[in-house]
Structure formats: C-alpha cells, structure tokens
Design a protein around this motif. Structure first.
Motif, mmCIF file in Angstrom:
data_model
loop_
_atom_site.group_PDB
_atom_site.id
_atom_site.type_symbol
_atom_site.label_atom_id
_atom_site.label_comp_id
_atom_site.label_asym_id
_atom_site.label_seq_id
_atom_site.Cartn_x
_atom_site.Cartn_y
_atom_site.Cartn_z
ATOM 1 N N ALA A 172 0.834 -1.205 0.000
ATOM 2 C CA ALA A 172 0.000 0.000 0.000
ATOM 3 C C ALA A 172 0.869 1.255 0.000
ATOM 4 C CB ALA A 172 -0.927 -0.013 1.218
ATOM 5 N N GLN A 173 1.915 1.252 0.812
ATOM 6 C CA GLN A 173 2.851 2.384 0.833
ATOM 7 C C GLN A 173 3.475 2.585 -0.548
ATOM 8 O OE1 GLN A 173 3.843 4.539 3.238
ATOM 9 N NE2 GLN A 173 2.947 3.692 5.090
ATOM 10 N N ALA A 174 3.878 1.483 -1.176
ATOM 11 C CA ALA A 174 4.537 1.564 -2.483
ATOM 12 C C ALA A 174 3.588 2.109 -3.552
ATOM 13 C CB ALA A 174 5.058 0.183 -2.886
ATOM 14 N N LEU A 175 2.351 1.634 -3.561
ATOM 15 C CA LEU A 175 1.400 2.049 -4.586
ATOM 16 C C LEU A 175 1.014 3.523 -4.438
ATOM 17 C CD1 LEU A 175 -0.990 -1.046 -4.736
ATOM 18 C CD2 LEU A 175 0.637 -0.317 -6.475
ATOM 19 N N VAL A 176 0.645 3.928 -3.222
ATOM 20 C CA VAL A 176 0.237 5.315 -3.013
ATOM 21 C C VAL A 176 1.422 6.259 -3.225
ATOM 22 C CG1 VAL A 176 -0.673 6.985 -1.337
ATOM 23 C CG2 VAL A 176 -1.644 4.674 -1.466
ATOM 24 N N GLY A 177 2.589 5.840 -2.773
ATOM 25 C CA GLY A 177 3.783 6.668 -2.975
ATOM 26 C C GLY A 177 4.090 6.852 -4.450
ATOM 27 N N MET A 178 3.945 5.792 -5.225
ATOM 28 C CA MET A 178 4.212 5.876 -6.663
ATOM 29 C C MET A 178 3.253 6.853 -7.337
ATOM 30 S SD MET A 178 4.146 2.796 -9.476
ATOM 31 C CE MET A 178 2.444 2.388 -9.139
ATOM 32 N N VAL A 179 1.982 6.773 -6.987
ATOM 33 C CA VAL A 179 0.987 7.674 -7.582
ATOM 34 C C VAL A 179 1.253 9.115 -7.170
ATOM 35 C CG1 VAL A 179 -1.454 8.272 -7.629
ATOM 36 C CG2 VAL A 179 -0.771 5.873 -7.766
ATOM 37 N N SER A 180 1.538 9.332 -5.893
ATOM 38 C CA SER A 180 1.749 10.686 -5.381
ATOM 39 C C SER A 180 2.971 11.346 -6.006
ATOM 40 C CB SER A 180 1.900 10.651 -3.859
ATOM 41 O OG SER A 180 2.208 11.932 -3.349
ATOM 42 N N VAL A 181 4.083 10.636 -6.061
ATOM 43 C CA VAL A 181 5.315 11.205 -6.611
ATOM 44 C C VAL A 181 5.167 11.459 -8.108
ATOM 45 C CG1 VAL A 181 7.754 10.751 -7.076
ATOM 46 C CG2 VAL A 181 6.801 10.230 -4.828
ATOM 47 N N THR A 182 4.550 10.514 -8.822
ATOM 48 C CA THR A 182 4.341 10.702 -10.251
ATOM 49 C C THR A 182 3.438 11.904 -10.517
ATOM 50 O OG1 THR A 182 4.576 8.315 -10.608
ATOM 51 C CG2 THR A 182 3.564 9.597 -12.376
ATOM 52 N N ALA A 183 2.415 12.073 -9.691
ATOM 53 C CA ALA A 183 1.500 13.198 -9.863
ATOM 54 C C ALA A 183 2.220 14.532 -9.664
ATOM 55 C CB ALA A 183 0.331 13.076 -8.882
ATOM 56 N N GLN A 184 3.110 14.592 -8.690
ATOM 57 C CA GLN A 184 3.864 15.833 -8.468
ATOM 58 C C GLN A 184 4.789 16.125 -9.649
ATOM 59 O OE1 GLN A 184 5.392 16.542 -4.385
ATOM 60 N NE2 GLN A 184 4.332 14.661 -3.817
ATOM 61 N N TRP A 185 5.382 15.083 -10.212
ATOM 62 C CA TRP A 185 6.207 15.269 -11.412
ATOM 63 C C TRP A 185 5.358 15.797 -12.561
ATOM 64 C CZ3 TRP A 185 5.084 12.285 -15.803
ATOM 65 C CH2 TRP A 185 5.940 12.498 -16.898
ATOM 66 N N TRP A 186 4.161 15.207 -12.733
ATOM 67 C CA TRP A 186 3.296 15.597 -13.842
ATOM 68 C C TRP A 186 2.843 17.056 -13.711
ATOM 69 C CZ3 TRP A 186 -1.906 17.076 -13.845
ATOM 70 C CH2 TRP A 186 -2.485 17.192 -15.110
ATOM 71 N N LEU A 187 2.673 17.522 -12.485
ATOM 72 C CA LEU A 187 2.242 18.905 -12.277
ATOM 73 C C LEU A 187 3.234 19.888 -12.883
ATOM 74 C CD1 LEU A 187 0.175 20.819 -11.004
ATOM 75 C CD2 LEU A 187 1.514 20.745 -8.891
ATOM 76 N N ASP A 188 4.507 19.529 -12.917
ATOM 77 C CA ASP A 188 5.533 20.408 -13.491
ATOM 78 C C ASP A 188 5.578 20.319 -15.017
ATOM 79 O OD1 ASP A 188 6.369 21.366 -11.015
ATOM 80 O OD2 ASP A 188 7.800 19.741 -10.742
ATOM 81 N N VAL A 189 5.416 19.121 -15.552
ATOM 82 C CA VAL A 189 5.584 18.948 -17.005
ATOM 83 C C VAL A 189 4.270 19.044 -17.776
ATOM 84 C CG1 VAL A 189 7.670 17.579 -16.696
ATOM 85 C CG2 VAL A 189 5.464 16.420 -16.808
ATOM 86 N N ARG A 190 3.171 18.627 -17.149
ATOM 87 C CA ARG A 190 1.821 18.701 -17.736
ATOM 88 C C ARG A 190 1.670 17.934 -19.046
ATOM 89 N NH1 ARG A 190 -1.851 22.273 -15.432
ATOM 90 N NH2 ARG A 190 -1.152 22.710 -13.308
ATOM 91 N N GLU A 191 2.497 16.935 -19.265
ATOM 92 C CA GLU A 191 2.309 16.076 -20.432
ATOM 93 C C GLU A 191 2.928 14.718 -20.140
ATOM 94 O OE1 GLU A 191 6.161 17.365 -23.112
ATOM 95 O OE2 GLU A 191 4.235 18.257 -23.605
ATOM 96 N N PRO A 192 2.338 13.646 -20.656
ATOM 97 C CA PRO A 192 1.127 13.608 -21.472
ATOM 98 C C PRO A 192 -0.107 14.009 -20.660
ATOM 99 C CG PRO A 192 1.753 11.400 -20.802
ATOM 100 C CD PRO A 192 2.868 12.304 -20.351
ATOM 101 N N SER A 193 -1.283 13.824 -21.204
ATOM 102 C CA SER A 193 -2.505 14.224 -20.516
ATOM 103 C C SER A 193 -2.679 13.421 -19.236
ATOM 104 C CB SER A 193 -3.717 14.009 -21.420
ATOM 105 O OG SER A 193 -3.953 12.617 -21.601
ATOM 106 N N LYS A 194 -3.490 13.958 -18.323
ATOM 107 C CA LYS A 194 -3.698 13.269 -17.047
ATOM 108 C C LYS A 194 -4.342 11.902 -17.256
ATOM 109 C CE LYS A 194 -8.201 15.416 -16.165
ATOM 110 N NZ LYS A 194 -8.939 16.394 -15.361
ATOM 111 N N GLU A 195 -5.182 11.765 -18.293
ATOM 112 C CA GLU A 195 -5.803 10.468 -18.565
ATOM 113 C C GLU A 195 -4.766 9.430 -18.983
ATOM 114 O OE1 GLU A 195 -8.842 13.604 -18.802
ATOM 115 O OE2 GLU A 195 -6.894 13.351 -19.774
ATOM 116 N N VAL A 196 -3.798 9.853 -19.791
ATOM 117 C CA VAL A 196 -2.728 8.943 -20.220
ATOM 118 C C VAL A 196 -1.855 8.566 -19.026
ATOM 119 C CG1 VAL A 196 -0.648 8.746 -21.631
ATOM 120 C CG2 VAL A 196 -2.719 9.777 -22.594
#
Length: 254
Positions: A172-196
């Motif tokens: 659970a720690q690994a899964l939520v951490g992966m989503v959270s960190v990836t989301a923060q990275w995406w906030l800076d680059v904004r691509e690809p789309s959030k759906e992708v």
C-alpha cells in the motif's frame, strides 16, 4: 475515460460584481481565493494581510472581520483544500471494483492538481503558521488515510490469492507513494494528458499486482536467485576407507 466526482467549486459562485453588491458570503469566498493564490505564490511568511486586501479591493479591516488575521485565513485555505482533495480521493476509493478504484484514485489526484495547483502547492509546501496549521502535515495525513484504505483492499486480495496479508501495508505504501510522486512530477511537465498518465499508472500497478510472486527473493548478477546452499550429507565413519587404501569393494572393477 470515467469522470472524477468532486465537490462543486464554491469559488465559481462568487459574483463578479462591484464591492457594494457582494454579500458577506461572496466576499469571504473572494478573499479565500485571493489568499490561496498569494499563499501558493509567496508562502505564508511572504504574504501580508495588506497585500491580500489590496488584491481583493477591500480594506484590511474587512479581512480581519472575516478571519481574525492571516493565521485564521491560512487555516481556512488549508482546510478547504484538504476537504476538496479528501472528498475526491475517498469517493474514488469507495463502491468500485479494485482496478477501477486504482484508476480513479490516480485520476482524482491528477485532476485536483490540474484544477487547483495553488491549493496543492500550499499543501505540499510544508509551512507552519506557528499555531498548529501545517499544510504539509495535513497532506501527509491524507496520504496516510489513502494508504490505510488501499491496505485494506490489498489484504483481502492477498488472502484470496494465498499471499501473506501482513505484507499489505508494504504494498500500500509503495502504490500510493508511486501515484503521489508521479503526480507531483506531472504537475511540473503537464504532459502527457492526465488520462494517459493515470492509464499508465494503473497499467504498472494492476499488472504488477496481477503477477506478484508470493515469495520474492533478490537475484544475483546473472538475474537468477542464489542457489540454495546444499546441506552436508552425514557420512558413516565405519564405511570410510583407511588412508592410502582403495574404497572399491573387493572383486569389483575400479
């Protein structure tokens, strides 16, 4: 792609009207929105009541009347952001099948960050007002809540598959951490789309969970698990040949 349920933006109801026509509730919402942008841009210490009032087009006493001071206003901003994000995440975790839940959690976090980047910046900035209001701590608390719910889901899944359910907290720690960190990275680059991004996160999470090894081990440089150390085979001292003598039985060929 399924939509993400979320509370209606109260800020959208703020009338774009002259000061005299604003109700008290509308003025309060306006001040919250103005403060959210400034706190995200400059931080708690770098933002002043005077600047908030100036940007909102009101006098300083109006801000004090609604919130009592900068600390009170900051606390309201943090509470509202936490409420918004928590509702989006928890609604995604309930009443859905496991695969869909993983997808919706990733999409909910990405959607929140896309629509409210100022709010997210406040939550992860890690500032404290000195009066117990800490956005980073609140965000960490939210992640812990999500981890607890994912842990519960995984524990039941592990039991059905014959895996050790006591390892559910680790996954659970690994899964939520992966989503959270990836989301923060995406906030800076904004691509690809959030759906992708959400689709690929689900691909990694779900297919990884589907192919879990019940008892994983580390491998060596050859990508193979280390060979098991053979147990010593006990020998019968009476059957050992004396030094210098052949152990071949008489009459047999060598």
């Amino acid at each position: 792609m399924a939509s993400v349920s979320r509370p209606r933006e109260a800020a959208e109801q703020v009338a774009r009207a002259p000061r005299a026509r604003m109700t008290g509730a509308q003025r309060r919402l306006q001040l919250i929105e103005v403060a959210r942008g400034l706190f995200a841009e400059r931080g708690f210490e770098g933002t002043s009541i005077e600047e908030i009032a100036q940007r909102a087009g009101v006098s300083k006493p109006i801000v004090y009347e609604h919130f009592g001071g900068k600390e009170g206003l900051y606390a309201v901003v943090v509470d509202r952001e936490m409420e918004t994000l928590l509702e989006m995440v928890t609604s995604s975790l309930s009443n859905n099948r496991s695969l869909y839940r993983i997808q919706q959690v990733a999409l909910a976090l990405l959607t929140y960050m896309e629509e409210r980047p100022d709010g997210f910046a406040i939550l992860v900035r890690g500032e404290s007002t000195g009066e117990g209001v800490d956005g980073h701590t609140r965000y960490g608390s939210l992640l812990n809540d999500a981890i607890s719910q994912v842990e519960h889901i995984l524990a039941g899944d592990f039991e059905r598959r014959g895996f050790d359910p006591s390892l559910a907290p680790l996954y659970a720690q690994a899964l939520v951490g992966m989503v959270s960190v990836t989301a923060q990275w995406w906030l800076d680059v904004r691509e690809p789309s959030k759906e992708v991004v959400a689709a690929h996160l689900v691909n990694l999470c779900w297919n990884g969970l589907t192919g879990l090894d019940a008892e994983p081990v580390l491998v060596g440089p050859d990508n193979q698990p280390p060979a098991a150390t053979p147990e010593a085979v006990p020998t019968d001292a009476s059957s050992e040949a004396p030094s210098g003598e052949s152990s071949v039985a008489p009459g047999s060929s060598a």
